[in-house]
Each structure stands twice: as structure tokens, then as C-alpha cells.
Scaffold this motif. Structure first.
Motif, short mmCIF file in Angstrom:
data_model
loop_
_atom_site.label_atom_id
_atom_site.label_comp_id
_atom_site.label_asym_id
_atom_site.label_seq_id
_atom_site.Cartn_x
_atom_site.Cartn_y
_atom_site.Cartn_z
N TRP A 37 43.53 52.29 41.09
CA TRP A 37 44.55 51.85 40.14
C TRP A 37 44.14 50.50 39.56
N THR A 38 44.41 50.31 38.29
CA THR A 38 44.21 49.01 37.68
C THR A 38 45.50 48.60 36.99
N TYR A 39 45.86 47.34 37.11
CA TYR A 39 47.10 46.85 36.51
C TYR A 39 46.97 45.35 36.27
N TYR A 40 47.87 44.84 35.45
CA TYR A 40 47.94 43.41 35.19
C TYR A 40 49.13 42.84 35.97
N SER A 41 48.91 41.73 36.64
CA SER A 41 49.93 41.16 37.52
C SER A 41 50.74 40.08 36.81
N PRO A 42 52.01 40.35 36.48
CA PRO A 42 52.85 39.31 35.89
C PRO A 42 53.00 38.10 36.80
N LYS A 43 52.92 38.32 38.10
CA LYS A 43 53.10 37.22 39.06
C LYS A 43 51.90 36.27 39.04
N HIS A 44 50.78 36.71 38.46
CA HIS A 44 49.57 35.89 38.42
C HIS A 44 49.06 35.75 37.00
N ASN A 45 49.98 35.41 36.10
CA ASN A 45 49.62 35.15 34.70
C ASN A 45 48.90 36.35 34.09
N HIS A 46 49.30 37.55 34.53
CA HIS A 46 48.81 38.81 33.98
C HIS A 46 47.31 39.03 34.23
N ALA A 47 46.82 38.49 35.34
CA ALA A 47 45.43 38.76 35.72
C ALA A 47 45.27 40.24 36.05
N GLN A 48 44.09 40.78 35.76
CA GLN A 48 43.86 42.19 36.03
C GLN A 48 43.40 42.39 37.46
N TYR A 49 44.05 43.34 38.15
CA TYR A 49 43.66 43.71 39.50
C TYR A 49 43.24 45.18 39.51
N VAL A 50 42.28 45.48 40.35
CA VAL A 50 41.89 46.86 40.61
C VAL A 50 42.13 47.11 42.09
N VAL A 51 42.92 48.13 42.41
CA VAL A 51 43.24 48.40 43.81
C VAL A 51 42.80 49.81 44.18
N VAL A 52 42.43 49.95 45.44
CA VAL A 52 41.96 51.24 45.95
C VAL A 52 43.04 51.84 46.84
N ASN A 53 43.42 53.03 46.56
CA ASN A 53 44.38 53.91 47.23
C ASN A 53 45.82 53.65 46.79
N ASN A 54 46.63 54.68 46.90
CA ASN A 54 48.00 54.65 46.39
C ASN A 54 48.88 53.64 47.12
N LEU A 55 48.71 53.55 48.44
CA LEU A 55 49.57 52.68 49.23
C LEU A 55 49.42 51.22 48.80
N THR A 56 48.20 50.81 48.51
CA THR A 56 47.96 49.43 48.07
C THR A 56 48.64 49.16 46.74
N TYR A 57 48.55 50.12 45.82
CA TYR A 57 49.19 49.96 44.51
C TYR A 57 50.70 49.87 44.65
N ILE A 58 51.27 50.70 45.51
CA ILE A 58 52.72 50.69 45.71
C ILE A 58 53.17 49.34 46.28
N TRP A 59 52.42 48.82 47.26
CA TRP A 59 52.77 47.51 47.82
C TRP A 59 52.75 46.45 46.72
N ALA A 60 51.73 46.50 45.86
CA ALA A 60 51.60 45.50 44.80
C ALA A 60 52.76 45.58 43.82
N MET A 61 53.19 46.79 43.46
CA MET A 61 54.32 46.94 42.54
C MET A 61 55.60 46.35 43.15
N LEU A 62 55.84 46.62 44.43
CA LEU A 62 57.02 46.08 45.09
C LEU A 62 56.92 44.56 45.24
N ALA A 63 55.72 44.06 45.47
CA ALA A 63 55.53 42.61 45.59
C ALA A 63 55.80 41.91 44.27
N GLU A 64 55.43 42.54 43.16
CA GLU A 64 55.69 41.94 41.85
C GLU A 64 57.18 41.71 41.63
N GLY A 65 58.01 42.59 42.18
CA GLY A 65 59.44 42.46 41.97
C GLY A 65 60.18 41.77 43.10
#
Length: 256
Positions: A37-65
Motif C-alpha cells: 500500500w502507498t499513501y500520503y500521511s496528513p499527520k506528517h505533512n503529507h509525506a508518502q509512505y509505502v507499507v507492506v501487508n494489509n494489517l500495517t496499512y490498517i494500523w496507519a489509517m487508524l493512527a492518522e485519525g
């Protein structure tokens, strides 16, 4: 959490900002069968992150909020240890986390298919290392996201809205002021009313709503109701619990 059997083996970074590294690993088939998964993190000035596996991406989405998380970043500390068979191994947490109350935390991901014997020892090694560093240690598992489908979907949508109206490119002062004025006047306001305010840019307003919830100043029910036009926004510090809307859980369409 990632653990390697020997020091010469290439580690798989569960989170990285280096797209070239992911490309190299794909060519080497190291990531075969893994979702990326690749996404931009609003919590980090929209820096681009690339994450491996679904669980990591889900944690990141919940952490953003999560307003209780001030920042998070890929863990760079690698801890070496010897397993029960005398083999040299190394392991690393997935994220280093800074809490809003000043606490530090290391987070590991643990999917259901992980090798329990090796992962248990690795977790103990990481927990001990975290304590020495003055941090807490926790493991995010698939059980952690049980019955959180709606909340996860809501934050995936809101993160996209926040990135679309990113504050390093657009001014959200007008939309943010409309939210504050509406809540100060009535104590609550629907997404429909906010989007319908004269002069409001809908994309910017959805971004402003996301930032206000993620920042902890406002709240709406994102756990059991999909974000929609009927969603009600309130000041967070004026209500300890969000009132459930009357009737059944709203399963309406997402806004955006």
C-alpha cells in the motif's frame, strides 16, 4: 515486526518512504504474495509512505485519525539476539510512536500466520529493548481490528479527503472557521449543512472536517456509522460520548 534468520539476509521493511527499495525487492521477488500500500500521511505533512501487508496499512489509517498519537514513523532500530537454536537473528518493531501525553511506544504487527515460537521470543526481545529506551511496547494483531470495518473505511476515506485538501497547498481557514462558528452557534452541525454553506469549497470542507476530528477538536460517530451527509459533528470537549442517531445504524453512502 519483522525477524530475519541471519544477519546477511535482506530485511523486508514493513514501512518505508523509499519507493526505489520496494521496486528492488519486487524485482527480487522478496515481496511475492504480499500486498503493498502507498499513501500520503496528513499527520506528517503529507509525506508518502509505502507499507507492506494489509494489517500495517490498517494500523496507519487508524493512527492518522487518533488524536492521542502525535506522530509515528518507521522504526529504524534493529535489535540482534540469539534464538533457542543458537542462531543469530535480528528483529525490529514496525513503528516508533509519540503519544500526545509525552509517552513513547514501539508497535509491532503480528498477523495470524506468524510463526508463534519465533515471534514470541522476538517480541520479548523488543519489549526489553523498548524498556531500556524508555518506551512502551505493544503488538497490533488482527484481533485488534475485529468489528472495526466501518471505522477503518471511514478513516481511509477521511485520509484521502485530507490529502486532497492538503494544508501545505491549500488554505483551509475559511472552512475551519465555518465549522467553529456552526458549533459555537448550535453545538452540533451536520456534514450536509457544512457542505451547503455559501462560499464553501466541498473538497476543502471535507479536508477541514477530517483535520478537526483527527486533531481532537471535534468528533462524530465513526465507529458504527459510515461518514455521510447526515453525520453530526460536535465539539469533543463538550460531550464525553457521542449520541447515537435515532433508529438503526446509518449505512448510507460515504461523502466525497
Amino acid at each position: 515486526m519483522r525477524t530475519d534468520a541471519n544477519d546477511d539476509e535482506l530485511e523486508i521493511p514493513i514501512v518505508t518512504t523509499t519507493r526505489a527499495l520496494i521496486h528492488d525487492m519486487l524485482r527480487a521477488k522478496i515481496l511475492s504474495g504480499r500486498n503493498i500500500w502507498t499513501y500520503y500521511s496528513p499527520k506528517h505533512n503529507h509525506a508518502q509512505y509505502v507499507v507492506v501487508n494489509n494489517l500495517t496499512y490498517i494500523w496507519a489509517m487508524l493512527a492518522e485519525g487518533n488524536p492521542e498519537i502525535s506522530w509515528y514513523r518507521p522504526s529504524e532500530l534493529v535489535v540482534a539476539y540469539v534464538d533457542e537454536r543458537g542462531r543469530s537473528r535480528k528483529t525490529s518493531a514496525s513503528f516508533s510512536v509519540g503519544r500526545s501525553d509525552g509517552r513513547s511506544e514501539w508497535i509491532s504487527m503480528a498477523a495470524d500466520g506468524d510463526d508463534l515460537a519465533s515471534s514470541t521470543l522476538a517480541r520479548q526481545v523488543l519489549e526489553d529493548a523498548a524498556k531500556r529506551a524508555g518506551a512502551e511496547y505493544s503488538v497490533f494483531t488482527e484481533k485488534s481490528i475485529a468489528r472495526k470495518d466501518i471505522e477503518i473505511e471511514n478513516w481511509a476515506v477521511l485520509v484521502a479527503c485530507m490529502n486532497r485538501g492538503r494544508r501545505n497547498r491549500f488554505m483551509l481557514d475559511f472552512e475551519t472557521r465555518i465549522i467553529a462558528d456552526s458549533l459555537n452557534d448550535a453545538g452540533r452541525v451536520t456534514v450536509f449543512d457544512l457542505l451547503g454553506t455559501p462560499g464553501v469549497d466541498e473538497g476543502k470542507m471535507l479536508a477541514a472536517i477530517g483535520f478537526s476530528i483527527a486533531g481532537g477538536s471535534t468528533q462524530t460517530n465513526l465507529k458504527t456509522q459510515r461518514l455521510c451527509l447526515a453525520s453530526v459533528l460536535k465539539w469533543k470537549d463538550k460531550s464525553e460520548a457521542i449520541e447515537q442517531q435515532e433508529g438503526e445504524v446509518n449505512q448510507g453512502s460515504f461523502v466525497g
